[in-house]
Motif scaffolding. Structure first.
Motif, PDB file in Angstrom:
ATOM      1  N   VAL A 298       0.829  -1.204   0.000  1.00  0.00           N
ATOM      2  CA  VAL A 298       0.000   0.000   0.000  1.00  0.00           C
ATOM      3  C   VAL A 298       0.868   1.261   0.000  1.00  0.00           C
ATOM      4  O   VAL A 298       1.844   1.365   0.739  1.00  0.00           O
ATOM      5  N   ALA A 299       0.510   2.192  -0.889  1.00  0.00           N
ATOM      6  CA  ALA A 299       1.222   3.477  -0.985  1.00  0.00           C
ATOM      7  C   ALA A 299       0.201   4.602  -0.964  1.00  0.00           C
ATOM      8  O   ALA A 299      -0.978   4.406  -1.275  1.00  0.00           O
ATOM      9  N   LYS A 300       0.659   5.784  -0.633  1.00  0.00           N
ATOM     10  CA  LYS A 300      -0.256   6.913  -0.406  1.00  0.00           C
ATOM     11  C   LYS A 300       0.264   8.185  -1.051  1.00  0.00           C
ATOM     12  O   LYS A 300       1.462   8.472  -1.014  1.00  0.00           O
ATOM     13  N   LEU A 301      -0.655   8.929  -1.648  1.00  0.00           N
ATOM     14  CA  LEU A 301      -0.394  10.296  -2.099  1.00  0.00           C
ATOM     15  C   LEU A 301      -1.296  11.203  -1.274  1.00  0.00           C
ATOM     16  O   LEU A 301      -2.523  11.165  -1.420  1.00  0.00           O
ATOM     17  N   ILE A 312      -9.517   4.968  -2.839  1.00  0.00           N
ATOM     18  CA  ILE A 312      -8.639   3.795  -2.857  1.00  0.00           C
ATOM     19  C   ILE A 312      -8.744   3.062  -4.191  1.00  0.00           C
ATOM     20  O   ILE A 312      -9.825   2.612  -4.578  1.00  0.00           O
ATOM     21  N   TYR A 313      -7.622   2.968  -4.895  1.00  0.00           N
ATOM     22  CA  TYR A 313      -7.504   2.104  -6.077  1.00  0.00           C
ATOM     23  C   TYR A 313      -6.976   0.745  -5.628  1.00  0.00           C
ATOM     24  O   TYR A 313      -6.031   0.673  -4.824  1.00  0.00           O
ATOM     25  N   THR A 314      -7.557  -0.337  -6.149  1.00  0.00           N
ATOM     26  CA  THR A 314      -7.094  -1.674  -5.791  1.00  0.00           C
ATOM     27  C   THR A 314      -6.844  -2.537  -7.027  1.00  0.00           C
ATOM     28  O   THR A 314      -7.479  -2.382  -8.061  1.00  0.00           O
ATOM     29  N   ARG A 361      -8.026  15.410  -2.329  1.00  0.00           N
ATOM     30  CA  ARG A 361      -8.158  14.274  -1.430  1.00  0.00           C
ATOM     31  C   ARG A 361      -6.935  13.357  -1.557  1.00  0.00           C
ATOM     32  O   ARG A 361      -6.257  13.352  -2.582  1.00  0.00           O
ATOM     33  N   SER A 362      -6.716  12.559  -0.531  1.00  0.00           N
ATOM     34  CA  SER A 362      -5.625  11.588  -0.586  1.00  0.00           C
ATOM     35  C   SER A 362      -6.031  10.419  -1.471  1.00  0.00           C
ATOM     36  O   SER A 362      -7.191  10.006  -1.504  1.00  0.00           O
ATOM     37  N   VAL A 363      -5.047   9.872  -2.184  1.00  0.00           N
ATOM     38  CA  VAL A 363      -5.286   8.720  -3.053  1.00  0.00           C
ATOM     39  C   VAL A 363      -4.396   7.572  -2.572  1.00  0.00           C
ATOM     40  O   VAL A 363      -3.187   7.743  -2.376  1.00  0.00           O
ATOM     41  N   ILE A 364      -5.031   6.416  -2.383  1.00  0.00           N
ATOM     42  CA  ILE A 364      -4.345   5.231  -1.874  1.00  0.00           C
ATOM     43  C   ILE A 364      -4.243   4.201  -2.988  1.00  0.00           C
ATOM     44  O   ILE A 364      -5.207   3.961  -3.729  1.00  0.00           O
ATOM     45  N   PHE A 365      -3.078   3.582  -3.110  1.00  0.00           N
ATOM     46  CA  PHE A 365      -2.839   2.540  -4.117  1.00  0.00           C
ATOM     47  C   PHE A 365      -2.577   1.237  -3.364  1.00  0.00           C
ATOM     48  O   PHE A 365      -1.542   1.081  -2.710  1.00  0.00           O
ATOM     49  N   LEU A 366      -3.530   0.318  -3.449  1.00  0.00           N
ATOM     50  CA  LEU A 366      -3.512  -0.882  -2.627  1.00  0.00           C
ATOM     51  C   LEU A 366      -3.450  -2.126  -3.515  1.00  0.00           C
ATOM     52  O   LEU A 366      -4.398  -2.440  -4.242  1.00  0.00           O
TER      53      LEU A 366
END
Length: 554
Positions: A298-301, A312-314, A361-366
């Motif tokens: 998991v990474a975060k912008l 959240i993108y998965t 907004r924050s974007v999460i790459f999971l």
């Protein structure tokens, strides 16, 4: 005076800049996808099975790529979320014995049946257990349906039909007609049988209503199967789970003096009554269990103005590793389309967001683990979210990215479920494209990928598949390509990346849409919800009542 005017001009310009909507400027190219796709689907990654060297190579690669892009660790100071699991190898007896006072039948493992267990005892033994037919194995009060009414299945073996009663009827008032509901999924049937106290459950396989051939199920025969580590928790577990081929089920029904077609017809009626078959079953399973920890990556912008609201993108990074060789002798299940392509798309999206203007907004790459084993990585995240569900705006999931060239359409998986679909249609229209319901709703794809675990906790989720309206050759050709994939490549070593049969131009278009939808949502104050009639709407509403903005029209 001149100095004051200059300061006023700068302040006004700064305010105007803050108020102007952020534009999505990133344009995807094949080069954003292809290198990572080739890498992830290579033999070097050994099929990316959890608990293997392939996992170690894969998660390190993903971590390094996120670091290169300048993305923050997504779980505190770590790029990993531990997912405690257990790997169970179920070595079933070579035969399953069926008998009644008048006759007996011996079924052969792998050929006629496949069975496994979630139990971690060293031996599961079934001796002369009574067999009960329970229709579709469904208890659905909203449909006025209960296949277990007035029958006692405690300590018995339940045999149930695949899919749900609506399949093949063309009657959309009977469940959802040919669109599979969650009650039609094999996972539900085992869960319900366990709730009813059954000792075991066998599902009768039929390729069309199942959505895949028996060969997919045979892939589990004597192979390690992963589950979440639930030690210390109260859980209902069957002694065994499994499938029967249709010819084998017919033998069972014939022993009971029943006709399979008549049973199917009766099971489709709300007044269906389950019945003992007068047959006893014997079999056994030797169990080898190993506890271990797999990892989500998991990474975060971090967002610029609303850092505590999350998109959240998965995509799942895992596949089946090294297994049974195919007719060519190839034993590496590379999983190029499923899901090296989706994971490569996740990295491409991460690059785009890191390169473009920082979103509000924050974007999460999971990148989640163990999807192929039962959606376990996303299930663990849903049970142990790093980012609160109340603060999670939506999930966008990728599981297979178009390898067939340019399409006019995309196929919405679970059409009519959420307002995310409306946001998608806005972005598609801008590019002269359109969405359509999935071409094979019987397959139940809505319940077969990681977005489903987000949906179950109420987070609006978007998952679309490759369309069928091929720009050059039309819908019939597009549907033919998808059917060929299921028949020839799905969950087989042949799912490899070859430039001779892959065309990533359509993948680029679809990733652009995924980016545009996410970018729009990440730079807005919209909180999409589920549509009226969705089974997930009440879940979301129950914990979001205090939020001032819950719809795309606010």
């Amino acid at each position: 005076m001149q100095k004051s005017l200059s300061i006023l001009f700068l302040v006004t310009a700064a305010l105007a800049s803050c108020q102007a909507p952020k534009q999505s400027n990133y344009q995807f190219q094949v080069s954003d996808l292809e290198p990572n796709l080739i890498t992830l689907a290579s033999d070097e990654f050994q099929g990316r099975r959890p608990f293997t060297a392939g996992e170690e190579i894969t998660i390190k690669f993903l971590e390094d790529e996120f670091k290169k892009l300048g993305l923050e660790p997504g779980n505190g100071d770590s790029y990993y979320q531990d997912v405690p699991m257990v790997s169970i190898v179920s070595k079933s007896s070579e035969t399953m014995e069926l008998k009644n006072p008048n006759s007996s039948v011996s079924l052969t493992g792998f050929q006629d049946f496949v069975m496994w267990t979630q139990k971690t005892d060293s031996l599961v033994e079934i001796k002369d257990a009574e067999v009960v037919f329970a229709g579709f194995g469904i208890v659905a009060p909203e449909y006025g349906w209960d296949d277990y009414k007035n029958i006692d299945v405690k300590g018995k073996i339940v045999v149930v039909l695949v899919n749900d009663p609506g399949f093949g009827t063309e009657d959309v008032s009977l469940f959802k007609g040919n669109t599979m509901t969650y009650y039609g999924r094999w996972t539900y049937k085992y869960e319900e049988a366990a709730r009813q106290g059954a000792l075991g459950c066998l599902i009768v396989h039929n390729t069309i209503p199942a959505g895949y051939g028996f060969n997919v199920i045979q892939g589990k025969h004597h192979q390690p199967i992963l589950y979440l580590d639930d030690r210390g928790k109260e859980t209902n577990k069957l002694g065994f789970e499994g499938w029967l081929t249709l010819p084998s089920a017919k033998k069972l029904f014939e022993m009971a003096g029943k006709n399979d077609s008549e049973l199917l017809s009766a099971a489709r009626k709300p007044d269906f009554q389950g019945m003992p078959l007068g047959v006893n079953l014997s079999a056994s399973i030797q169990v080898e269990a190993e506890y271990n920890v797999s990892k989500n990556v998991v990474a975060k912008l971090t967002g610029e103005t609303k850092p505590e609201e999350y998109l959240i993108y998965t995509a799942h990074w895992d596949h089946f590793g090294i297994g049974k060789p195919d007719e060519t002798g190839d034993s590496i299940y590379n999983g190029a389309l499923d899901n090296a392509s989706g994971t490569a798309a996740l990295l491409a999206l991460a690059k785009a967001f890191a390169t473009d203007q920082t979103p509000d907004r924050s974007v999460i790459f999971l990148a989640v683990t163990a999807e192929e084993q039962g959606l376990w990585g996303s299930a663990y995240y849903a049970e142990n979210p790093i980012y609160p569900k109340q603060k999670t705006v939506a999930n966008i999931n990728m599981d297979g990215i178009n390898p067939y060239g340019k399409m006019k359409d995309v196929s919405i998986i679970g059409s009519g479920q959420s307002e995310m679909e409306d946001l998608l249609n806005v972005e598609l229209e801008k590019l002269g494209r359109y969405s359509a319901p999935e071409p094979n709703p019987v397959a139940g794809y809505y319940f077969r990928s990681d977005h489903f675990n987000f949906a179950k906790i109420g987070i609006p989720a978007l998952y679309f598949g490759t369309g069928i309206d091929h720009v050059e050759k039309g819908k019939e050709y597009g549907k033919q390509l998808q059917d060929e994939y299921v028949a020839v490549y799905y969950h087989k070593p042949s799912d490899e990346y070859h430039t001779s049969r892959w065309n990533l131009d359509g993948a680029v278009d679809d990733v652009q849409i995924l980016y545009n939808v996410g970018k729009s949502l990440a730079n807005s104050d919209k909180w999409p919800n589920w549509k009226a009639g969705s089974e997930f709407k009440a879940v979301r509403d129950s914990y979001m009542k205090s939020s001032p903005t819950q719809s795309t029209d606010k």
